[in-house]
Write a protein that holds these residues in place. Structure first.
Motif, PDB file in Angstrom:
ATOM      1  N   ALA A  70       0.826  -1.211   0.000  1.00 23.41           N
ATOM      2  CA  ALA A  70       0.000   0.000   0.000  1.00 23.41           C
ATOM      3  C   ALA A  70       0.861   1.262   0.000  1.00 23.41           C
ATOM      4  O   ALA A  70       0.501   2.271  -0.614  1.00 23.41           O
ATOM      5  CB  ALA A  70      -0.928  -0.002   1.209  1.00 23.41           C
ATOM      6  N   ASN A  71       2.000   1.210   0.674  1.00 26.05           N
ATOM      7  CA  ASN A  71       2.851   2.397   0.804  1.00 26.05           C
ATOM      8  C   ASN A  71       3.786   2.590  -0.379  1.00 26.05           C
ATOM      9  O   ASN A  71       4.371   3.658  -0.536  1.00 26.05           O
ATOM     10  CB  ASN A  71       3.683   2.313   2.096  1.00 26.05           C
ATOM     11  N   SER A  72       3.961   1.558  -1.189  1.00 23.10           N
ATOM     12  CA  SER A  72       4.890   1.656  -2.325  1.00 23.10           C
ATOM     13  C   SER A  72       4.112   1.445  -3.611  1.00 23.10           C
ATOM     14  O   SER A  72       4.243   0.421  -4.275  1.00 23.10           O
ATOM     15  CB  SER A  72       5.998   0.606  -2.201  1.00 23.10           C
ATOM     16  N   GLN A  73       3.318   2.410  -3.973  1.00 17.16           N
ATOM     17  CA  GLN A  73       2.428   2.284  -5.119  1.00 17.16           C
ATOM     18  C   GLN A  73       3.174   2.174  -6.443  1.00 17.16           C
ATOM     19  O   GLN A  73       2.626   1.701  -7.433  1.00 17.16           O
ATOM     20  CB  GLN A  73       1.462   3.474  -5.151  1.00 17.16           C
ATOM     21  N   LEU A  74       4.432   2.612  -6.468  1.00 22.80           N
ATOM     22  CA  LEU A  74       5.207   2.538  -7.698  1.00 22.80           C
ATOM     23  C   LEU A  74       5.694   1.124  -7.993  1.00 22.80           C
ATOM     24  O   LEU A  74       6.091   0.815  -9.112  1.00 22.80           O
ATOM     25  CB  LEU A  74       6.411   3.492  -7.626  1.00 22.80           C
ATOM     26  N   MET A  75       5.675   0.275  -6.966  1.00 24.57           N
ATOM     27  CA  MET A  75       6.134  -1.096  -7.143  1.00 24.57           C
ATOM     28  C   MET A  75       4.940  -1.972  -7.476  1.00 24.57           C
ATOM     29  O   MET A  75       3.987  -2.075  -6.708  1.00 24.57           O
ATOM     30  CB  MET A  75       6.840  -1.604  -5.884  1.00 24.57           C
ATOM     31  N   SER A  76       4.981  -2.608  -8.638  1.00 22.22           N
ATOM     32  CA  SER A  76       3.839  -3.405  -9.084  1.00 22.22           C
ATOM     33  C   SER A  76       3.732  -4.728  -8.346  1.00 22.22           C
ATOM     34  O   SER A  76       2.656  -5.265  -8.150  1.00 22.22           O
ATOM     35  CB  SER A  76       3.946  -3.673 -10.592  1.00 22.22           C
ATOM     36  N   ARG A  77       4.867  -5.246  -7.892  1.00 19.74           N
ATOM     37  CA  ARG A  77       4.836  -6.566  -7.271  1.00 19.74           C
ATOM     38  C   ARG A  77       5.897  -6.675  -6.191  1.00 19.74           C
ATOM     39  O   ARG A  77       7.073  -6.409  -6.419  1.00 19.74           O
ATOM     40  CB  ARG A  77       5.066  -7.648  -8.329  1.00 19.74           C
ATOM     41  N   LEU A  78       5.473  -7.091  -5.010  1.00 17.43           N
ATOM     42  CA  LEU A  78       6.402  -7.323  -3.912  1.00 17.43           C
ATOM     43  C   LEU A  78       6.770  -8.802  -3.862  1.00 17.43           C
ATOM     44  O   LEU A  78       6.049  -9.651  -4.400  1.00 17.43           O
ATOM     45  CB  LEU A  78       5.766  -6.913  -2.586  1.00 17.43           C
ATOM     46  N   PRO A  79       7.875  -9.127  -3.189  1.00 17.83           N
ATOM     47  CA  PRO A  79       8.206 -10.548  -2.993  1.00 17.83           C
ATOM     48  C   PRO A  79       7.058 -11.270  -2.294  1.00 17.83           C
ATOM     49  O   PRO A  79       6.302 -10.671  -1.534  1.00 17.83           O
ATOM     50  CB  PRO A  79       9.451 -10.493  -2.098  1.00 17.83           C
ATOM     51  N   THR A  80       6.957 -12.559  -2.559  1.00 23.48           N
ATOM     52  CA  THR A  80       5.865 -13.334  -1.982  1.00 23.48           C
ATOM     53  C   THR A  80       6.267 -13.948  -0.652  1.00 23.48           C
ATOM     54  O   THR A  80       7.456 -14.147  -0.366  1.00 23.48           O
ATOM     55  CB  THR A  80       5.440 -14.459  -2.935  1.00 23.48           C
ATOM     56  N   LEU A  81       5.268 -14.242   0.158  1.00 31.64           N
ATOM     57  CA  LEU A  81       5.448 -14.962   1.411  1.00 31.64           C
ATOM     58  C   LEU A  81       5.166 -16.441   1.180  1.00 31.64           C
ATOM     59  O   LEU A  81       4.476 -16.806   0.228  1.00 31.64           O
ATOM     60  CB  LEU A  81       4.480 -14.424   2.465  1.00 31.64           C
ATOM     61  N   PRO A  82       5.679 -17.303   2.055  1.00 33.11           N
ATOM     62  CA  PRO A  82       5.270 -18.708   1.949  1.00 33.11           C
ATOM     63  C   PRO A  82       3.759 -18.797   2.117  1.00 33.11           C
ATOM     64  O   PRO A  82       3.188 -18.119   2.971  1.00 33.11           O
ATOM     65  CB  PRO A  82       6.015 -19.379   3.114  1.00 33.11           C
TER      66      PRO A  82
END
Length: 212
Positions: A70-82
């Protein structure tokens, strides 16, 4: 991580992170959960506290990912969690080790992003003992203490060197994760699982970027 100084000389900055020491925490007779210790050791200018240890549970990692997204709107995809496993067992050492590996890989990737390293919620998650609701309030300036004060007041034992940190990691695992804390039951892992756990504790990130 690498940052470039004004005189053009590359200055190596290291951020090492471990997820380790799973413990069963009991809310009551019927309800329990596992939390994990996050150890951070760094010389990065992004962190005011260079060595820290906090405990977090899986649901808090889920909250962190949602908050960072939510805070990094410029990033389309964050690393995934298990992924959340409906058949996850607190008595299954293999499942616990796999989850810890996934959580550590998640943090490893997160800490490679200069943009995410500027997020106050990430710093409070990694280096304070605040609950997620208090993290949100502190990051939004709704507490009587600042982010830096919350980090500094986290009363965790400091290590004198990275060698001490590695030594403590090994001793903790070799001692079968004993704890004298009330309402806490340490997990006893078999020899193979303990070896796997030691292997993934030995991993760290020396990530590189153009600048921080």
């Amino acid at each position: 991580m690498k940052g470039e100084t004004d005189d053009g000389v590359l200055n190596q900055q290291v951020i090492s992170v471990w997820v380790r020491d799973p413990r069963i925490q009991k809310n009551d007779f019927w309800h329990a959960y596992i939390d994990y210790e996050i150890c951070l050791h760094t010389d990065s200018v992004c962190f005011t506290k260079k060595v820290s240890r906090v405990r977090r549970r899986y649901s808090e990692f889920v909250w962190l990912r949602q908050k960072l997204q939510a805070n990094s709107q410029l990033m389309s995809r964050l690393p995934t969690l298990p992924p959340k496993n409906p058949f996850f067992s607190m008595n299954n050492a293999r499942q616990i080790t796999e989850r810890m590996t996934g959580l550590q890989n998640f943090l490893t990737e997160i800490l490679q992003s200069p943009q995410l390293l500027s997020d106050s919620c990430l710093h409070l998650f990694l280096q304070s003992d605040l609950s997620v609701s208090r993290i949100e309030a502190c990051a939004a300036g709704r507490t009587h203490f600042s982010v830096a004060q919350a980090v500094h007041r986290c009363g965790l034992r400091r290590f004198h060197s990275e060698e001490d940190l590695h030594k403590d990691v090994s001793m903790c695992c070799d001692s079968d994760l004993d704890s004298s804390e009330p309402e806490t039951k340490s997990l006893s892992m078999n020899k193979a699982a303990s070896t796997t756990l030691l292997d993934l504790m030995a991993t760290s990130i020396n990530s590189s970027s153009d600048s921080i």
